[in-house]
Design an enzyme around this catalytic site. Structure first.
Site, PDB file in Angstrom:
ATOM      1  N   LYS A  52       0.699  -1.542   0.024  1.00 40.60           N
ATOM      2  CA  LYS A  52       0.087  -0.109  -0.385  1.00 40.60           C
ATOM      3  C   LYS A  52       1.011   1.486  -0.037  1.00 40.60           C
ATOM      4  O   LYS A  52       0.658   2.459  -1.120  1.00 40.60           O
ATOM      5  CB  LYS A  52      -1.068  -0.062   1.188  1.00 40.60           C
ATOM      6  CG  LYS A  52      -1.800  -1.019   0.935  1.00 40.60           C
ATOM      7  CD  LYS A  52      -3.011  -1.272   1.996  1.00 40.60           C
ATOM      8  CE  LYS A  52      -4.255  -2.656   2.243  1.00 40.60           C
ATOM      9  NZ  LYS A  52      -4.534  -3.261   2.990  1.00 40.60           N
ATOM     10  N   GLN A  96      -5.467  -1.663   9.525  1.00 43.65           N
ATOM     11  CA  GLN A  96      -4.876  -3.394   8.716  1.00 43.65           C
ATOM     12  C   GLN A  96      -5.832  -4.260   9.967  1.00 43.65           C
ATOM     13  O   GLN A  96      -5.605  -4.384  11.155  1.00 43.65           O
ATOM     14  CB  GLN A  96      -3.292  -3.500   8.535  1.00 43.65           C
ATOM     15  CG  GLN A  96      -3.012  -4.884   7.762  1.00 43.65           C
ATOM     16  CD  GLN A  96      -3.421  -4.977   6.234  1.00 43.65           C
ATOM     17  OE1 GLN A  96      -3.618  -3.791   5.751  1.00 43.65           O
ATOM     18  NE2 GLN A  96      -2.916  -5.538   5.552  1.00 43.65           N
ATOM     19  N   ASP A 119     -11.452   2.035   3.442  1.00 47.19           N
ATOM     20  CA  ASP A 119     -11.778   0.599   3.176  1.00 47.19           C
ATOM     21  C   ASP A 119     -13.453   0.449   3.012  1.00 47.19           C
ATOM     22  O   ASP A 119     -13.577  -1.069   2.631  1.00 47.19           O
ATOM     23  CB  ASP A 119     -11.292  -0.025   5.248  1.00 47.19           C
ATOM     24  CG  ASP A 119      -9.824  -0.492   4.489  1.00 47.19           C
ATOM     25  OD1 ASP A 119      -9.841  -0.985   3.196  1.00 47.19           O
ATOM     26  OD2 ASP A 119      -9.528  -0.740   5.713  1.00 47.19           O
TER      27      ASP A 119
END
Ligand SMILES: Nc1nc(=O)c2c([nH]1)NC[C@@H]1CN(c3ccc(C(=O)N[C@@H](CCC(=O)O)C(=O)O)cc3)C=[N+]21
Length: 283
Positions: A52, A96, A119
């Site tokens: 990322k 995460q 997300d």
């Protein structure tokens, strides 16, 4: 001969487009910044977080990495999220997953401001997806829609079968296929006659979480197969939920693992970051 849908190529096309857009925005004085939080040092998570960061650097998105120790308390993490929510410079926040067992994942997801929820996991984002309001869409299913569209595969009126009902893949995938006018069936561990249902699919999305589960007996001639699984064997070789070699000749198009859905997830995350910055700047 079937089409091998090249997620690496399509994701790199998207990243190229985003890079151009970010450059343009910079000239207009708008920056894009993603905060990535990792708690603990699970090696697989570290690889994803690194990927990322690399994608951000390539596109011109600033990334802030918060690598917190395994023992971090829920309160400490919530305090960081709160600070990032209030920081006008930060456009996107990603924690995460999975988080360590002593933490409450649900509370963490809900703590992230929906405006920065790149997300697409916040209940407000999930609700917006089902009512058609603007909001962030979970990156993996959003990436799958892009794979189909950019491969010239239409969804309208097709029989779409999604195997798996997770909050981050199966359920949002079904909503997105529905939004594209697909006829959608969601299968799960209680589904009777799973094979027969899969055989009806024009578009089969495999997200069951079992290595090479789907062989040629599950697919119709000429179907499109999207493989969301990622499994690593003893030699560190990746495979998906679909037995690619057995299925490939029977279908019209199929995604490989690696190089299919995985790279799209990161491309769509980058897309959501740019979108967050646009919205925060009222564009
Ligand atoms: N808050 C949060 N958001 C996520 O989006 C999220 C997460 N947590 N936790 C873990 C999963 C997994 N995930 C992947 C991203 C890229 C690849 C990817 O690029 N895969 C490559 C292979 C990479 C390799 O070699 O391991 C491919 O399939 O070709 C895979 C998996 C994002 N996740």
């Amino acid at each position: 001969m079937s089409l091998r849908i090249d997620g690496k190529k399509i994701s790199s096309d998207i990243k190229e487009e985003l890079k151009e857009q970010v450059k343009q925005l910079k000239e207009e004085g708008v920056s894009v910044c993603l905060a990535v939080i990792q708690v603990g040092n699970d090696p697989a998570s570290s690889v994803y977080v690194n990927n990322k960061k690399k994608a951000c650097a390539y596109i011109g998105i600033e990334s802030q990495a918060y690598e917190l120790p395994e023992e971090t308390t829920q309160e400490e993490l919530l305090a960081l999220i709160d600070r990032l929510n209030k920081d006008d410079h930060v456009n996107g926040i990603l924690v995460q997953l999975p988080v360590p067992a002593h933490m409450d994942e649900k509370e963490i997801i809900q703590a992230i401001s929906p405006a920065k929820d790149v997300d697409g996991f916040h209940p407000q984002s999930v609700g917006a997806l089902s009512t058609g309001e603007p909001g962030f869409v979970s990156c993996t299913p959003a990436g799958i829609i892009q794979l189909l569209k950019r491969s010239g595969i239409s969804i309208d009126g097709k029989d779409c079968v999604v195997v798996g009902r997770s909050n981050i893949v199966g359920k949002p995938m079904a909503m997105l296929l529905l939004r594209e006018n697909g006829t959608v069936t969601i299968c799960h561990s209680h589904t009777k006659n799973l094979k027969e249902v899969c055989q009806r699919a024009d578009i089969l999305v495999a997200a069951i979480g079992k290595p090479k589960f789907f062989d040629e007996s599950y697919v119709k001639d000429g179907a499109v197969v999207i493989d969301v699984g990622i499994h690593r064997n003893a030699e560190n070789k990746l495979c998906g939920d679909v037995d690619y070699d057995k299925v490939a000749d029977k279908v019209s198009a199929i995604t490989p693992v690696p190089g299919g859905v995985g790279p799209m997830t990161i491309a769509m995350l980058m897309n959501n970051c740019v979108e967050a910055a646009l919205r925060m700047n009222n564009r």
